[in-house]
Design an enzyme around this catalytic site. Structure first.
Site, PDB file in Angstrom:
ATOM      1  N   CYS A 116       5.878   4.277 -19.704  1.00  0.00           N
ATOM      2  CA  CYS A 116       4.951   4.466 -20.448  1.00  0.00           C
ATOM      3  C   CYS A 116       4.957   5.965 -21.381  1.00  0.00           C
ATOM      4  O   CYS A 116       4.213   6.270 -22.248  1.00  0.00           O
ATOM      5  CB  CYS A 116       3.912   4.932 -19.463  1.00  0.00           C
ATOM      6  SG  CYS A 116       3.279   3.534 -18.463  1.00  0.00           S
ATOM      7  N   HIS A 264      -1.617   9.863 -22.225  1.00  0.00           N
ATOM      8  CA  HIS A 264      -1.724   8.364 -22.207  1.00  0.00           C
ATOM      9  C   HIS A 264      -2.786   7.830 -21.092  1.00  0.00           C
ATOM     10  O   HIS A 264      -2.980   8.190 -20.042  1.00  0.00           O
ATOM     11  CB  HIS A 264      -0.195   8.450 -21.178  1.00  0.00           C
ATOM     12  CG  HIS A 264       0.006   6.837 -20.429  1.00  0.00           C
ATOM     13  ND1 HIS A 264      -0.095   6.030 -21.247  1.00  0.00           N
ATOM     14  CD2 HIS A 264       0.301   6.656 -19.131  1.00  0.00           C
ATOM     15  CE1 HIS A 264      -0.074   4.730 -20.330  1.00  0.00           C
ATOM     16  NE2 HIS A 264       0.229   5.123 -19.062  1.00  0.00           N
ATOM     17  N   ASN A 294      -4.006   0.067 -19.354  1.00  0.00           N
ATOM     18  CA  ASN A 294      -2.952   0.727 -19.687  1.00  0.00           C
ATOM     19  C   ASN A 294      -1.968  -0.156 -20.614  1.00  0.00           C
ATOM     20  O   ASN A 294      -1.443  -1.050 -20.111  1.00  0.00           O
ATOM     21  CB  ASN A 294      -2.414   1.103 -18.241  1.00  0.00           C
ATOM     22  CG  ASN A 294      -1.118   2.012 -18.463  1.00  0.00           C
ATOM     23  OD1 ASN A 294      -0.360   2.009 -19.494  1.00  0.00           O
ATOM     24  ND2 ASN A 294      -0.695   2.434 -17.398  1.00  0.00           N
TER      25      ASN A 294
HETATM   26  O1  UT7 Z   1       1.230   4.740 -16.532  1.00  0.00           O
HETATM   27  C1  UT7 Z   1       1.416   4.951 -15.106  1.00  0.00           C
HETATM   28  C2  UT7 Z   1       1.119   3.840 -14.447  1.00  0.00           C
HETATM   29  N1  UT7 Z   1       0.332   3.768 -13.435  1.00  0.00           N
HETATM   30  C3  UT7 Z   1      -0.795   4.612 -13.153  1.00  0.00           C
HETATM   31  O2  UT7 Z   1      -0.945   5.717 -13.602  1.00  0.00           O
HETATM   32  C4  UT7 Z   1      -1.758   4.293 -11.889  1.00  0.00           C
HETATM   33  C5  UT7 Z   1      -1.746   5.180 -11.022  1.00  0.00           C
HETATM   34  N2  UT7 Z   1      -2.679   5.003  -9.817  1.00  0.00           N
HETATM   35  C6  UT7 Z   1      -4.007   4.582  -9.814  1.00  0.00           C
HETATM   36  O3  UT7 Z   1      -4.635   4.390 -11.053  1.00  0.00           O
HETATM   37  C7  UT7 Z   1      -4.905   4.123  -8.909  1.00  0.00           C
HETATM   38  O4  UT7 Z   1      -4.019   4.663  -7.624  1.00  0.00           O
HETATM   39  C8  UT7 Z   1      -5.253   2.851  -8.595  1.00  0.00           C
HETATM   40  C9  UT7 Z   1      -6.208   2.570  -9.569  1.00  0.00           C
HETATM   41  C10 UT7 Z   1      -4.134   1.836  -8.835  1.00  0.00           C
HETATM   42  C11 UT7 Z   1      -5.598   2.626  -7.161  1.00  0.00           C
HETATM   43  O5  UT7 Z   1      -6.857   3.550  -7.052  1.00  0.00           O
HETATM   44  P1  UT7 Z   1      -6.770   4.222  -5.509  1.00  0.00           P
HETATM   45  O6  UT7 Z   1      -8.105   4.925  -5.581  1.00  0.00           O
HETATM   46  O7  UT7 Z   1      -5.715   4.945  -5.183  1.00  0.00           O
HETATM   47  O8  UT7 Z   1      -7.070   2.903  -4.380  1.00  0.00           O
HETATM   48  P2  UT7 Z   1      -6.074   2.532  -3.173  1.00  0.00           P
HETATM   49  O9  UT7 Z   1      -4.641   2.054  -3.681  1.00  0.00           O
HETATM   50  O10 UT7 Z   1      -6.032   3.723  -2.487  1.00  0.00           O
HETATM   51  O11 UT7 Z   1      -6.876   1.384  -2.472  1.00  0.00           O
HETATM   52  C12 UT7 Z   1      -8.098   1.814  -2.098  1.00  0.00           C
HETATM   53  C13 UT7 Z   1      -8.593   0.201  -1.676  1.00  0.00           C
HETATM   54  C14 UT7 Z   1      -7.785  -0.414  -0.739  1.00  0.00           C
HETATM   55  O12 UT7 Z   1      -8.429  -1.299   0.204  1.00  0.00           O
HETATM   56  P3  UT7 Z   1      -8.595  -0.643   1.671  1.00  0.00           P
HETATM   57  O13 UT7 Z   1      -7.130  -0.587   2.238  1.00  0.00           O
HETATM   58  O14 UT7 Z   1      -9.216   0.667   1.531  1.00  0.00           O
HETATM   59  O15 UT7 Z   1      -9.281  -1.635   2.512  1.00  0.00           O
HETATM   60  C15 UT7 Z   1      -7.133  -1.594  -1.673  1.00  0.00           C
HETATM   61  O16 UT7 Z   1      -6.953  -2.562  -1.265  1.00  0.00           O
HETATM   62  O17 UT7 Z   1      -8.957  -0.300  -2.650  1.00  0.00           O
HETATM   63  C16 UT7 Z   1      -8.501  -1.812  -2.628  1.00  0.00           C
HETATM   64  N3  UT7 Z   1      -8.093  -2.289  -3.761  1.00  0.00           N
HETATM   65  C17 UT7 Z   1      -8.960  -2.995  -4.715  1.00  0.00           C
HETATM   66  N4  UT7 Z   1     -10.287  -3.385  -4.267  1.00  0.00           N
HETATM   67  C18 UT7 Z   1     -10.796  -4.060  -5.298  1.00  0.00           C
HETATM   68  C19 UT7 Z   1      -7.080  -2.277  -4.512  1.00  0.00           C
HETATM   69  N5  UT7 Z   1      -7.119  -2.765  -5.853  1.00  0.00           N
HETATM   70  C20 UT7 Z   1      -8.303  -3.153  -5.709  1.00  0.00           C
HETATM   71  C21 UT7 Z   1      -8.954  -3.895  -6.836  1.00  0.00           C
HETATM   72  N6  UT7 Z   1     -10.434  -4.433  -6.495  1.00  0.00           N
HETATM   73  N7  UT7 Z   1      -8.454  -4.249  -7.975  1.00  0.00           N
END
Ligand code: UT7
Length: 338
Positions: A116, A264, A294
Site C-alpha cells: 500500500c 492512505h 482500500n
Molecule cells: O493498507 C493496510 C491494510 N489493512 C488495514 O489497514 C486494515 C487494518 N485493520 C482493520 O481495519 C481492522 O482490524 C478490521 C476492519 C480488519 C477489523 O476490525 P476490528 O475492529 O479489528 O475487528 P476484529 O478483527 O477484532 O473482529 C471483531 C469481530 C469478530 O467477531 P467475534 O470474534 O468478536 O465474535 C470478527 O469475527 O468482528 C467479526 N468480523 C466481522 N463481522 C461482520 C470480522 N469481519 C467481519 C465482517 N462482518 N466483515
C-alpha cells in the site's frame, strides 16, 4: 528546503462494477452496519472478467494524457515505474505490458512492490531518476486488482479491498510547470519500513520458492491476502502519525498552515485516529474510503484526484500525504500545490 521534483497531472480509473456492502451481505456473513461502523467503507469497485492490472493502468494513463493541457505525451516519457501487488504476471512485468499498450515499447519499464506504500516509494524512486537525469519524464503508475486476491470466505479481509489505477508524470522541478490542472512540487519525502511486521499481512505467489507449486496442486489459503487486522491497525496509526509529525516538524509546517491531510485510504477509523494524534481537525482530513475501499498503492492517487476535484487542494497551499502497508512499509510526503 528547495523542492525535490514535480508531479504533473493525475489520471485515475476505477472499473464500472460497484460492489456495495449490501451485495457482500448476499455472499458472506457480514452486514452493511458492521462494515460501515468498523471501516467506513460503503462500496468498492471490481474489475470485469478479462480485465487485468495493465488494462486498468492503461485507462488511468489515457485519462492522464487526454488532458491536452498536460503538454506531455506518451512519446515524451523516459521511464515507467509501476507499483502493484497484483501484477498481470511475474514476467513480463506489468510495466512492460503497459508500455506496449501505450505504444511506447522501447521505454525502460519496471515493476516494484511496496504494497500500500507503493505510491510514496514510487515518488522516492522517480525523484532519484529525475535527480540523476534532469530531463527525465517518469510515468509513475499504481494499479491493483485486489479483489482477485481476497479469499471470499474470509469476512475479515474480503470486505476491505477494491480495484483501481492511477498515474502521474514526475519531472525535475526546474523543468517548469505546464498548463495542466493539477501540479504540485514535492517539498519533502520520507519512507520507512519494519520487516518484523511482515507476517501480519501476507499474500503468497502460488506455493513459495522453497516449496513451489506442482502442476495440479490446489490453491490454498496462503495464496490470498491474510491479515492480523488488529496488529496492522495499531502499527498503521502509530507509523503514519509518527512519519507525519516528523514531516511537519522538519519543514516547520504548522497545522494552521496545512490545507489538507491525505492518508492512505485503508479504514476511516485509522485515518481519524491519525488525524486526532496530529491534532488535525476533521475539515482538513480527506477521506474517500467509503467509495472505493482500500485500493492499496492506488489509494493516494485516487484520493488526491478527488480532493483536487472537490477543491480541497488549492494553489499555494501545502498538503501532507501519509501511507502504511504490508512489509511493514510506510511514508510521508509534503506537497506544495501549484
Ligand atoms: O493498507 C493496510 C491494510 N489493512 C488495514 O489497514 C486494515 C487494518 N485493520 C482493520 O481495519 C481492522 O482490524 C478490521 C476492519 C480488519 C477489523 O476490525 P476490528 O475492529 O479489528 O475487528 P476484529 O478483527 O477484532 O473482529 C471483531 C469481530 C469478530 O467477531 P467475534 O470474534 O468478536 O465474535 C470478527 O469475527 O468482528 C467479526 N468480523 C466481522 N463481522 C461482520 C470480522 N469481519 C467481519 C465482517 N462482518 N466483515
Amino acid at each position: 528546503m528547495s523542492p525535490l521534483c514535480r508531479l504533473n497531472g493525475i489520471g485515475i480509473y476505477v472499473p464500472d462494477k460497484i460492489l456495495s456492502n449490501h451485495d457482500l451481505e448476499k455472499i458472506i456473513d457480514t452486514s452493511d452496519e458492521w462494515i460501515t461502523v468498523r471501516t467506513g467503507i460503503k462500496r468498492r469497485r471490481k474489475a470485469a472478467p478479462g480485465q487485468n492490472t495493465s488494462d486498468l493502468a492503461l485507462m488511468a494513463c489515457r485519462n492522464l494524457f487526454s488532458n491536452a493541457r498536460l503538454g506531455i505525451a506518451p512519446n515524451d516519457i523516459t521511464h515507467i515505474i509501476f507499483a502493484s501487488i497484483t501484477p498481470d504476471s511475474i514476467c513480463p512485468s506489468t510495466a512492460c505490458n503497459l508500455s506496449a499498450k501505450l505504444g511506447i515499447p522501447h521505454v525502460p519499464a519496471l515493476d516494484f512492490n511496496a504494497a500500500c506504500s507503493g505510491f510514496l516509494y514510487g515518488l522516492m524512486l522517480a525523484n532519484g531518476l529525475v535527480a540523476a537525469q534532469p530531463d527525465a519524464k517518469v510515468l509513475l503508475v499504481a494499479a491493483d486488482i485486489l479483489t482477485s486476491r481476497v479469499n471470499w470466505e474470509d469476512r475479515g479481509t474480503c470486505v476491505l479491498f477494491g480495484d483501481g489505477a492511477g498515474a502521474t508524470v514526475v519531472t525535475n522541478h526546474a523543468a517548469g510547470r505546464g498548463e495542466q490542472d493539477f501540479s504540485a512540487t514535492l517539498e519533502d519525502l520520507s519512507v520507512g519500513a519494519d520487516s518484523q511486521g511482515g507476517p501480519c499481512l501476507t499474500a503468497g505467489i502460488g506455493g513459495n520458492t522453497s516449496a513451489p507449486y506442482k502442476l495440479g496442486d490446489r490453491v490454498t489459503e496462503n495464496f490470498f491476502i491474510q491479515m492480523d487486522g488488529r496488529e496492522v491497525f495499531k502499527h498503521a496509526v502509530r507509523n503514519m502519525s509518527a512519519a507525519s509529525a516528523g514531516m511537519l516538524e522538519r519543514n516547520n509546517v504548522t497545522i494552521d498552515s496545512l490545507e489538507c491531510l491525505i492518508p492512505h485510504q485503508a479504514n476511516a477509523r485509522i485515518l481519524e485516529a491519525v488525524a486526532k494524534k496530529l491534532n488535525i481537525p476533521d475539515d482538513k482530513l480527506f477521506i474517500n474510503v467509503q467509495e472505493y475501499g482500500n485500493t492499496s498503492a492506488v489509494s493516494l492517487l485516487i484520493a488526491m484526484h478527488d480532493a483536487y476535484a472537490q477543491k480541497r487542494l488549492s494553489k499555494g497551499n501545502k498538503t501532507l500525504l501519509t501511507t502504511f502497508g504490508a512489509g511493514f512499509t510506510w511514508g510521508s510526503a509534503l506537497l506544495a500545490i501549484e
